[in-house]
Motif scaffolding. Structure first.
Motif, PDB file in Angstrom:
ATOM      1  N   GLU A 144       0.863  -0.995   0.125  1.00  0.00           N
ATOM      2  CA  GLU A 144      -0.274   0.361   0.007  1.00  0.00           C
ATOM      3  C   GLU A 144       1.001   1.483  -0.323  1.00  0.00           C
ATOM      4  O   GLU A 144       2.081   1.187   0.450  1.00  0.00           O
ATOM      5  N   LEU A 145       0.229   2.370  -0.997  1.00  0.00           N
ATOM      6  CA  LEU A 145       0.968   4.036  -0.379  1.00  0.00           C
ATOM      7  C   LEU A 145       0.628   4.602   0.408  1.00  0.00           C
ATOM      8  O   LEU A 145      -0.543   4.727   0.773  1.00  0.00           O
ATOM      9  N   GLU A 147       0.164   8.301   2.320  1.00  0.00           N
ATOM     10  CA  GLU A 147      -0.606   9.721   1.592  1.00  0.00           C
ATOM     11  C   GLU A 147       0.514  10.207   0.800  1.00  0.00           C
ATOM     12  O   GLU A 147       0.440  11.029  -0.905  1.00  0.00           O
ATOM     13  N   GLU A 149       3.446   9.583  -0.347  1.00  0.00           N
ATOM     14  CA  GLU A 149       3.391   8.981  -2.506  1.00  0.00           C
ATOM     15  C   GLU A 149       2.239   8.929  -3.126  1.00  0.00           C
ATOM     16  O   GLU A 149       2.666   8.740  -4.199  1.00  0.00           O
ATOM     17  N   ARG A 150       0.914   8.403  -2.531  1.00  0.00           N
ATOM     18  CA  ARG A 150      -0.313   9.090  -3.211  1.00  0.00           C
ATOM     19  C   ARG A 150       0.284  10.237  -4.295  1.00  0.00           C
ATOM     20  O   ARG A 150      -0.333  10.436  -5.113  1.00  0.00           O
ATOM     21  N   SER A 151       0.459  10.800  -3.254  1.00  0.00           N
ATOM     22  CA  SER A 151      -0.009  12.732  -3.980  1.00  0.00           C
ATOM     23  C   SER A 151       1.362  13.110  -4.806  1.00  0.00           C
ATOM     24  O   SER A 151       1.365  13.817  -5.688  1.00  0.00           O
TER      25      SER A 151
END
Length: 179
Positions: A144-145, A147, A149-151
């Motif tokens: 899972e990434l 926050e 890494e998601r941005s």
């Protein structure tokens, strides 16, 4: 037919029968043989896996439907003891220790009266670890990434909606009725 061939046929037949009977006695009785020559054993899983998290959600006073929604259908129900549900779980896997658990739900009418849980009931993570015969070397992969890494991911590009002018060729048909 020479005499030697007449004696050889029954001797070979008896030797084959003795060999086959020896194989059947090795399979179930001597684990030392199984350690030397690993044979495939069928994985046997029976019943409902009830973890500590699921058992903690079950409370006295719940209806039968609520208990069934949380734990699944009971493995054993008895026509003579309609107020008792047995949740039995057994698993035998090659390379893992066999497990057996029994949980008992007792009802009074439609409401749960008591729920008997064994003290060694594992959490979900403990259960998965106990049946996991694949032991990876090194660290487990990240699934899972966070926050940050998601941005950092590029924003998806949405295509522009098609305009009304790009309709394609039009055809003119003669009228169906004359008149």
């Amino acid at each position: 037919m020479p005499v030697s061939f007449r004696l050889l046929r029954p001797t070979l037949g008896l030797a084959a029968l003795a060999g086959l009977s020896a194989c059947s006695s090795w399979v179930g009785h001597d684990d030392r043989f199984m350690a030397v020559v690993p044979l495939y054993r069928v994985e046997i899983v029976q019943g409902n896996v009830v973890t500590k998290e699921a058992a903690e959600k079950v409370k006295p006073g719940m209806s039968r439907d609520q208990v069934r929604d949380l734990l699944g259908s009971p493995m054993l129900t008895d026509a003579f003891h309609a107020d008792r549900w047995d949740y039995v779980f057994t698993i035998r896997r090659q390379g893992a220790a066999p497990q057996a658990r029994r949980l008992v739900a007792l009802f009074e009418g439609d409401k749960l009266k008591s729920f008997e849980v064994p003290g060694d009931l594992p959490t979900e993570k403990e259960f998965v670890a106990s049946i996991n015969t694949f032991k990876p070397k090194g660290n487990a992969p990240k699934l899972e990434l966070n926050e940050a890494e998601r941005s950092a991911l590029p924003k998806p590009v949405r295509p522009a909606p098609p305009s009304a002018e790009t309709g394609g060729p039009t055809r003119a048909f003669p009228p169906l009725e004359k008149g």
